[in-house]
Design a protein around this motif. Structure first.
Motif, PDB file in Angstrom:
ATOM      1  N   VAL A 183       0.950  -1.402   0.116  1.00  0.00           N
ATOM      2  CA  VAL A 183      -0.117   0.143   0.077  1.00  0.00           C
ATOM      3  C   VAL A 183       0.853   1.094   0.046  1.00  0.00           C
ATOM      4  O   VAL A 183       1.350   1.495   0.856  1.00  0.00           O
ATOM      5  CB  VAL A 183      -1.117  -0.037   1.515  1.00  0.00           C
ATOM      6  N   GLY A 184       0.743   2.365  -0.602  1.00  0.00           N
ATOM      7  CA  GLY A 184       1.559   3.609  -1.342  1.00  0.00           C
ATOM      8  C   GLY A 184       0.335   4.658  -1.199  1.00  0.00           C
ATOM      9  O   GLY A 184      -0.517   4.596  -1.827  1.00  0.00           O
ATOM     10  N   ILE A 185       0.926   5.401  -0.404  1.00  0.00           N
ATOM     11  CA  ILE A 185       0.574   6.661  -0.158  1.00  0.00           C
ATOM     12  C   ILE A 185       1.579   8.067  -1.164  1.00  0.00           C
ATOM     13  O   ILE A 185       3.284   7.663  -0.639  1.00  0.00           O
ATOM     14  CB  ILE A 185      -0.022   7.558   0.905  1.00  0.00           C
ATOM     15  N   ARG A 212      11.287  11.879 -10.848  1.00  0.00           N
ATOM     16  CA  ARG A 212      11.406  11.965 -12.085  1.00  0.00           C
ATOM     17  C   ARG A 212      10.449  13.058 -12.586  1.00  0.00           C
ATOM     18  O   ARG A 212      10.261  14.062 -13.596  1.00  0.00           O
ATOM     19  CB  ARG A 212      12.181  11.968 -12.767  1.00  0.00           C
ATOM     20  N   VAL A 213       8.895  12.241 -12.352  1.00  0.00           N
ATOM     21  CA  VAL A 213       7.739  13.012 -13.014  1.00  0.00           C
ATOM     22  C   VAL A 213       6.973  13.495 -11.970  1.00  0.00           C
ATOM     23  O   VAL A 213       5.935  13.613 -11.843  1.00  0.00           O
ATOM     24  CB  VAL A 213       7.097  11.929 -13.306  1.00  0.00           C
ATOM     25  N   GLY A 214       6.953  14.862 -10.687  1.00  0.00           N
ATOM     26  CA  GLY A 214       6.768  14.949  -9.852  1.00  0.00           C
ATOM     27  C   GLY A 214       6.465  13.781  -8.818  1.00  0.00           C
ATOM     28  O   GLY A 214       5.234  14.669  -8.393  1.00  0.00           O
ATOM     29  N   VAL A 215       6.567  12.970  -8.383  1.00  0.00           N
ATOM     30  CA  VAL A 215       5.266  12.275  -7.730  1.00  0.00           C
ATOM     31  C   VAL A 215       6.905  11.718  -6.565  1.00  0.00           C
ATOM     32  O   VAL A 215       7.997  10.912  -6.773  1.00  0.00           O
ATOM     33  CB  VAL A 215       4.575  10.710  -8.032  1.00  0.00           C
ATOM     34  N   THR A 216       6.629  11.488  -4.764  1.00  0.00           N
ATOM     35  CA  THR A 216       7.605  10.920  -4.151  1.00  0.00           C
ATOM     36  C   THR A 216       6.380  10.690  -2.936  1.00  0.00           C
ATOM     37  O   THR A 216       4.476  10.872  -2.826  1.00  0.00           O
ATOM     38  CB  THR A 216       7.556  12.419  -3.173  1.00  0.00           C
ATOM     39  N   VAL A 217       7.244   9.498  -2.281  1.00  0.00           N
ATOM     40  CA  VAL A 217       5.839   8.390  -1.512  1.00  0.00           C
ATOM     41  C   VAL A 217       6.727   9.153  -0.365  1.00  0.00           C
ATOM     42  O   VAL A 217       7.077   9.608   0.063  1.00  0.00           O
ATOM     43  CB  VAL A 217       7.238   7.336  -1.905  1.00  0.00           C
ATOM     44  N   ASP A 218       5.440   9.109   0.277  1.00  0.00           N
ATOM     45  CA  ASP A 218       4.676   9.239   1.793  1.00  0.00           C
ATOM     46  C   ASP A 218       4.459   8.269   2.631  1.00  0.00           C
ATOM     47  O   ASP A 218       5.597   8.217   3.171  1.00  0.00           O
ATOM     48  CB  ASP A 218       3.414  10.316   1.910  1.00  0.00           C
ATOM     49  N   VAL A 219       3.899   7.036   2.097  1.00  0.00           N
ATOM     50  CA  VAL A 219       3.600   6.178   3.657  1.00  0.00           C
ATOM     51  C   VAL A 219       3.662   4.720   1.902  1.00  0.00           C
ATOM     52  O   VAL A 219       3.505   4.277   1.209  1.00  0.00           O
ATOM     53  CB  VAL A 219       2.476   5.776   3.293  1.00  0.00           C
ATOM     54  N   LEU A 220       4.617   4.018   2.329  1.00  0.00           N
ATOM     55  CA  LEU A 220       5.368   2.194   1.541  1.00  0.00           C
ATOM     56  C   LEU A 220       4.718   1.081   2.906  1.00  0.00           C
ATOM     57  O   LEU A 220       5.668   1.139   3.412  1.00  0.00           O
ATOM     58  CB  LEU A 220       5.989   1.976   0.409  1.00  0.00           C
ATOM     59  N   ALA A 221       3.617   0.515   2.500  1.00  0.00           N
ATOM     60  CA  ALA A 221       3.944  -0.075   3.619  1.00  0.00           C
ATOM     61  C   ALA A 221       3.670  -1.691   2.986  1.00  0.00           C
ATOM     62  O   ALA A 221       2.372  -1.708   2.245  1.00  0.00           O
ATOM     63  CB  ALA A 221       2.635   0.188   4.561  1.00  0.00           C
ATOM     64  N   THR A 276      -6.424  16.578  -2.508  1.00  0.00           N
ATOM     65  CA  THR A 276      -5.312  16.313  -1.373  1.00  0.00           C
ATOM     66  C   THR A 276      -3.926  16.325  -2.481  1.00  0.00           C
ATOM     67  O   THR A 276      -2.665  16.633  -1.922  1.00  0.00           O
ATOM     68  CB  THR A 276      -5.365  14.775  -0.485  1.00  0.00           C
ATOM     69  N   GLY A 277      -4.006  15.972  -3.825  1.00  0.00           N
ATOM     70  CA  GLY A 277      -2.745  15.693  -4.750  1.00  0.00           C
ATOM     71  C   GLY A 277      -2.348  14.778  -4.513  1.00  0.00           C
ATOM     72  O   GLY A 277      -1.485  14.539  -4.885  1.00  0.00           O
ATOM     73  N   LYS A 278      -2.958  13.563  -3.810  1.00  0.00           N
ATOM     74  CA  LYS A 278      -2.285  12.141  -2.784  1.00  0.00           C
ATOM     75  C   LYS A 278      -2.545  11.271  -3.872  1.00  0.00           C
ATOM     76  O   LYS A 278      -4.340  10.888  -4.354  1.00  0.00           O
ATOM     77  CB  LYS A 278      -2.750  12.308  -1.421  1.00  0.00           C
ATOM     78  N   MET A 279      -1.819  10.300  -4.456  1.00  0.00           N
ATOM     79  CA  MET A 279      -2.068   9.579  -5.207  1.00  0.00           C
ATOM     80  C   MET A 279      -1.926   7.928  -4.174  1.00  0.00           C
ATOM     81  O   MET A 279      -1.459   8.270  -2.959  1.00  0.00           O
ATOM     82  CB  MET A 279      -0.816   8.894  -6.039  1.00  0.00           C
ATOM     83  N   PHE A 316       8.063  -6.628  -4.364  1.00  0.00           N
ATOM     84  CA  PHE A 316       7.774  -5.770  -4.768  1.00  0.00           C
ATOM     85  C   PHE A 316       8.099  -4.638  -3.899  1.00  0.00           C
ATOM     86  O   PHE A 316       8.076  -2.888  -4.645  1.00  0.00           O
ATOM     87  CB  PHE A 316       5.858  -5.928  -4.963  1.00  0.00           C
ATOM     88  N   LYS A 317       7.686  -4.573  -2.676  1.00  0.00           N
ATOM     89  CA  LYS A 317       8.113  -3.210  -1.781  1.00  0.00           C
ATOM     90  C   LYS A 317       9.413  -3.025  -2.034  1.00  0.00           C
ATOM     91  O   LYS A 317       9.538  -1.531  -2.563  1.00  0.00           O
ATOM     92  CB  LYS A 317       7.254  -3.565  -0.203  1.00  0.00           C
ATOM     93  N   ASP A 318      10.073  -4.091  -2.008  1.00  0.00           N
ATOM     94  CA  ASP A 318      12.061  -3.479  -2.070  1.00  0.00           C
ATOM     95  C   ASP A 318      10.989  -3.121  -3.152  1.00  0.00           C
ATOM     96  O   ASP A 318      12.621  -1.876  -4.041  1.00  0.00           O
ATOM     97  CB  ASP A 318      12.275  -4.779  -1.782  1.00  0.00           C
ATOM     98  N   HIS A 319      11.338  -3.469  -4.294  1.00  0.00           N
ATOM     99  CA  HIS A 319      11.663  -2.511  -6.140  1.00  0.00           C
ATOM    100  C   HIS A 319      11.018  -1.314  -5.991  1.00  0.00           C
ATOM    101  O   HIS A 319      11.417  -0.817  -6.515  1.00  0.00           O
ATOM    102  CB  HIS A 319      10.945  -3.707  -7.445  1.00  0.00           C
ATOM    103  N   ILE A 320       9.883  -1.115  -5.310  1.00  0.00           N
ATOM    104  CA  ILE A 320       9.432  -0.024  -4.844  1.00  0.00           C
ATOM    105  C   ILE A 320      10.249   0.715  -4.548  1.00  0.00           C
ATOM    106  O   ILE A 320      10.372   2.719  -4.676  1.00  0.00           O
ATOM    107  CB  ILE A 320       8.008   0.142  -4.622  1.00  0.00           C
ATOM    108  N   ALA A 321      10.300   1.058  -3.663  1.00  0.00           N
ATOM    109  CA  ALA A 321      11.318   1.422  -2.535  1.00  0.00           C
ATOM    110  C   ALA A 321      13.000   2.179  -3.396  1.00  0.00           C
ATOM    111  O   ALA A 321      13.419   3.007  -2.951  1.00  0.00           O
ATOM    112  CB  ALA A 321      11.962   0.384  -1.473  1.00  0.00           C
TER     113      ALA A 321
END
Length: 95
Positions: free
Chosen positions: A5-7, A78-87, A47-50, A65-70
């Motif tokens: 799960v990501g925010i 590079r496309v303006g998206v930053t991770v807030d939460v990754l669980a 909120t501008g959140k994904m 998969f989580k390790d890959h995403i991290a």
């Protein structure tokens, strides 16, 4: 089953670029991962959140998969998206 799960915070001024990357790379690459069951990519314009949920058949597949995403957060930035939460979480029920 287990889910990743990501925010994410998204720069709304780059939305077209983000949507193109999502459809061309993120979704097909996620769907091709071992053990992939289902995935959802959502955006809250207020909120501008994904929000993302990717479900896998086993804990090891979800963890990989989580390790890959991290490790791929630089590409997202590079496309303006930053991770807030990754669980990684265990799926308790589904319908």
């Amino acid at each position: 089953m287990h889910a990743v799960v990501g925010i994410w915070s998204a720069d709304e001024s780059r939305r077209a670029e983000q949507e193109q990357a999502l459809r061309a790379a993120v979704v097909p690459e996620t769907a091709a991962r071992p053990g992939f069951v289902s995935g959802y990519w959502m955006r809250d314009a207020q909120t501008g959140k994904m929000h993302t949920v990717a479900v896998f058949d086993t804990e090891p597949h979800a963890r990989a998969f989580k390790d890959h995403i991290a490790q791929a957060t630089q590409a997202a930035a590079r496309v303006g998206v930053t991770v807030d939460v990754l669980a990684m979480v265990e799926v308790s029920a589904h319908a």
